[in-house]
Scaffold this motif. Sequence first.
Motif, PDB file in Angstrom:
ATOM      1  N   LEU A  39       0.867  -1.321  -0.001  1.00  0.00           N
ATOM      2  CA  LEU A  39       0.000  -0.018  -0.005  1.00  0.00           C
ATOM      3  C   LEU A  39       0.912   1.140   0.148  1.00  0.00           C
ATOM      4  O   LEU A  39       1.768   1.311   0.648  1.00  0.00           O
ATOM      5  CB  LEU A  39      -0.811  -0.130   1.074  1.00  0.00           C
ATOM      6  CG  LEU A  39      -2.000   0.969   1.378  1.00  0.00           C
ATOM      7  CD1 LEU A  39      -2.961   1.123   0.223  1.00  0.00           C
ATOM      8  CD2 LEU A  39      -2.649   1.206   2.760  1.00  0.00           C
ATOM      9  N   GLY A  40       0.339   1.994  -1.026  1.00  0.00           N
ATOM     10  CA  GLY A  40       1.345   3.325  -1.173  1.00  0.00           C
ATOM     11  C   GLY A  40       2.586   3.385  -2.043  1.00  0.00           C
ATOM     12  O   GLY A  40       3.336   4.446  -1.837  1.00  0.00           O
ATOM     13  N   GLN A  41       2.803   2.089  -2.538  1.00  0.00           N
ATOM     14  CA  GLN A  41       4.007   2.108  -3.194  1.00  0.00           C
ATOM     15  C   GLN A  41       3.850   1.714  -4.519  1.00  0.00           C
ATOM     16  O   GLN A  41       2.470   1.009  -4.723  1.00  0.00           O
ATOM     17  CB  GLN A  41       4.953   1.300  -2.470  1.00  0.00           C
ATOM     18  CG  GLN A  41       5.465   1.527  -1.119  1.00  0.00           C
ATOM     19  CD  GLN A  41       6.698   0.623  -0.385  1.00  0.00           C
ATOM     20  OE1 GLN A  41       7.272  -0.310  -1.084  1.00  0.00           O
ATOM     21  NE2 GLN A  41       6.771   0.606   0.717  1.00  0.00           N
ATOM     22  N   GLY A  42       4.635   1.574  -5.429  1.00  0.00           N
ATOM     23  CA  GLY A  42       4.668   1.010  -6.777  1.00  0.00           C
ATOM     24  C   GLY A  42       4.881  -0.509  -6.576  1.00  0.00           C
ATOM     25  O   GLY A  42       5.459  -0.810  -5.608  1.00  0.00           O
ATOM     26  N   PRO A  43       4.657  -1.148  -7.765  1.00  0.00           N
ATOM     27  CA  PRO A  43       4.771  -2.642  -7.757  1.00  0.00           C
ATOM     28  C   PRO A  43       6.383  -3.086  -7.761  1.00  0.00           C
ATOM     29  O   PRO A  43       7.013  -2.347  -8.332  1.00  0.00           O
ATOM     30  CB  PRO A  43       4.333  -3.225  -9.147  1.00  0.00           C
ATOM     31  CG  PRO A  43       3.303  -2.134  -9.391  1.00  0.00           C
ATOM     32  CD  PRO A  43       3.935  -0.729  -8.871  1.00  0.00           C
ATOM     33  N   SER A  87       1.217  -8.609   3.561  1.00  0.00           N
ATOM     34  CA  SER A  87      -0.042  -7.771   3.318  1.00  0.00           C
ATOM     35  C   SER A  87       0.211  -6.924   2.202  1.00  0.00           C
ATOM     36  O   SER A  87       1.075  -6.102   2.254  1.00  0.00           O
ATOM     37  CB  SER A  87      -0.620  -7.199   4.234  1.00  0.00           C
ATOM     38  OG  SER A  87      -1.153  -8.202   5.417  1.00  0.00           O
ATOM     39  N   ALA A  88      -0.309  -7.028   1.110  1.00  0.00           N
ATOM     40  CA  ALA A  88      -0.150  -6.627  -0.217  1.00  0.00           C
ATOM     41  C   ALA A  88      -0.978  -6.806  -1.354  1.00  0.00           C
ATOM     42  O   ALA A  88      -1.838  -7.774  -1.058  1.00  0.00           O
ATOM     43  CB  ALA A  88       1.351  -6.792  -0.679  1.00  0.00           C
ATOM     44  N   VAL A  89      -0.756  -6.341  -2.484  1.00  0.00           N
ATOM     45  CA  VAL A  89      -1.424  -6.815  -3.761  1.00  0.00           C
ATOM     46  C   VAL A  89      -0.577  -7.296  -4.407  1.00  0.00           C
ATOM     47  O   VAL A  89       0.618  -6.959  -4.750  1.00  0.00           O
ATOM     48  CB  VAL A  89      -1.890  -5.622  -4.441  1.00  0.00           C
ATOM     49  CG1 VAL A  89      -2.533  -6.019  -5.768  1.00  0.00           C
ATOM     50  CG2 VAL A  89      -3.305  -4.989  -3.794  1.00  0.00           C
ATOM     51  N   THR A 106      -4.368  -9.895  -6.647  1.00  0.00           N
ATOM     52  CA  THR A 106      -4.952 -10.410  -5.501  1.00  0.00           C
ATOM     53  C   THR A 106      -4.449  -9.667  -4.326  1.00  0.00           C
ATOM     54  O   THR A 106      -3.420  -9.412  -4.191  1.00  0.00           O
ATOM     55  CB  THR A 106      -4.398 -12.201  -5.281  1.00  0.00           C
ATOM     56  OG1 THR A 106      -4.973 -12.667  -6.514  1.00  0.00           O
ATOM     57  CG2 THR A 106      -4.995 -12.429  -4.313  1.00  0.00           C
ATOM     58  N   ARG A 107      -5.858  -9.264  -3.593  1.00  0.00           N
ATOM     59  CA  ARG A 107      -5.276  -8.369  -2.398  1.00  0.00           C
ATOM     60  C   ARG A 107      -5.195  -9.435  -1.244  1.00  0.00           C
ATOM     61  O   ARG A 107      -6.175 -10.014  -0.865  1.00  0.00           O
ATOM     62  CB  ARG A 107      -6.364  -7.181  -2.188  1.00  0.00           C
ATOM     63  CG  ARG A 107      -6.163  -6.550  -0.856  1.00  0.00           C
ATOM     64  CD  ARG A 107      -7.083  -5.401  -0.644  1.00  0.00           C
ATOM     65  NE  ARG A 107      -7.124  -4.587  -1.840  1.00  0.00           N
ATOM     66  CZ  ARG A 107      -6.330  -3.477  -1.741  1.00  0.00           C
ATOM     67  NH1 ARG A 107      -5.593  -3.363  -0.825  1.00  0.00           N
ATOM     68  NH2 ARG A 107      -6.311  -2.605  -2.748  1.00  0.00           N
ATOM     69  N   LEU A 108      -3.994  -9.473  -0.655  1.00  0.00           N
ATOM     70  CA  LEU A 108      -3.619 -10.192   0.631  1.00  0.00           C
ATOM     71  C   LEU A 108      -3.733  -9.425   1.660  1.00  0.00           C
ATOM     72  O   LEU A 108      -2.972  -8.580   1.886  1.00  0.00           O
ATOM     73  CB  LEU A 108      -2.407 -10.925   0.628  1.00  0.00           C
ATOM     74  CG  LEU A 108      -2.081 -11.910   1.592  1.00  0.00           C
ATOM     75  CD1 LEU A 108      -2.896 -13.231   1.738  1.00  0.00           C
ATOM     76  CD2 LEU A 108      -0.598 -12.382   1.378  1.00  0.00           C
TER      77      LEU A 108
END
Lengths: 111, 116
Positions: A39-43, A87-89, A106-108
């Motif tokens: 969250l709040g960052q790039g891939p 926890s991340a996408v 996928t949101r974990l």
Amino acid sequence: EAGVAQSPRYKIIEKRQSVAFWCNPISGHATLYWYQQILGQGPKLLIQFQNNGVVDDSQLPKDRFSAERLKGVDSTLKIQPAKLEDSAVYLCASSHGGEQFFGPGTRLTVL
Amino acid sequence: AQTVTQSQPEMSVQEAETVTLSCTYDTSESDYYLFWYKQPPSRQMILVIRQEAYKQQNATENRFSVNFQKAAKSFSLKISDSQLGDAAMYFCAGEYSGAGSYQLTFGKGTKLSVIP
């Protein structure tokens, strides 16, 4: 043309549990990528496959993460055991020597 | 190491107006590509525009254009005639050769809001 498919869309687990994500790339795409987006960052790239071989997994935390691409098509990313910071996408992308096409992710959530 | 920096965490624009999102990058590679991606709440990353580093001409795609300053390592995105559907996270990314294959390095993103 069908896009990159991912499942599940959402997953909630307790820490120390295991989880697996599935990706089906666009037909004919030889290259497949897994990204982690906090969250709040790039891939951030985790692993890159060319057909069923690994091109780069230097940023994959191998003590808990694993990935495979059987038969050079579908791919599975596994986390065992999960930590809170996982926890991340998780995004999957595929390409055929050019533009990368992304799946819906996928949101974990790890509790 | 390749880096991509987006210094504007959030931006807003009035509908029909123009907005510019900033991006700087750092690389020692001579052959690379630069991209702007859009990520709406659905999380699907959508390619907005791409720029080949060897091309001096700035890329354009309808209402989207870039200002590519290679010497300054700057790659900004201009959105003209902003629409409500443009509201999203925008990510700047560089694609550099690494381990024998091109890989994307993303910035942290800019959240764009469009005000009706």
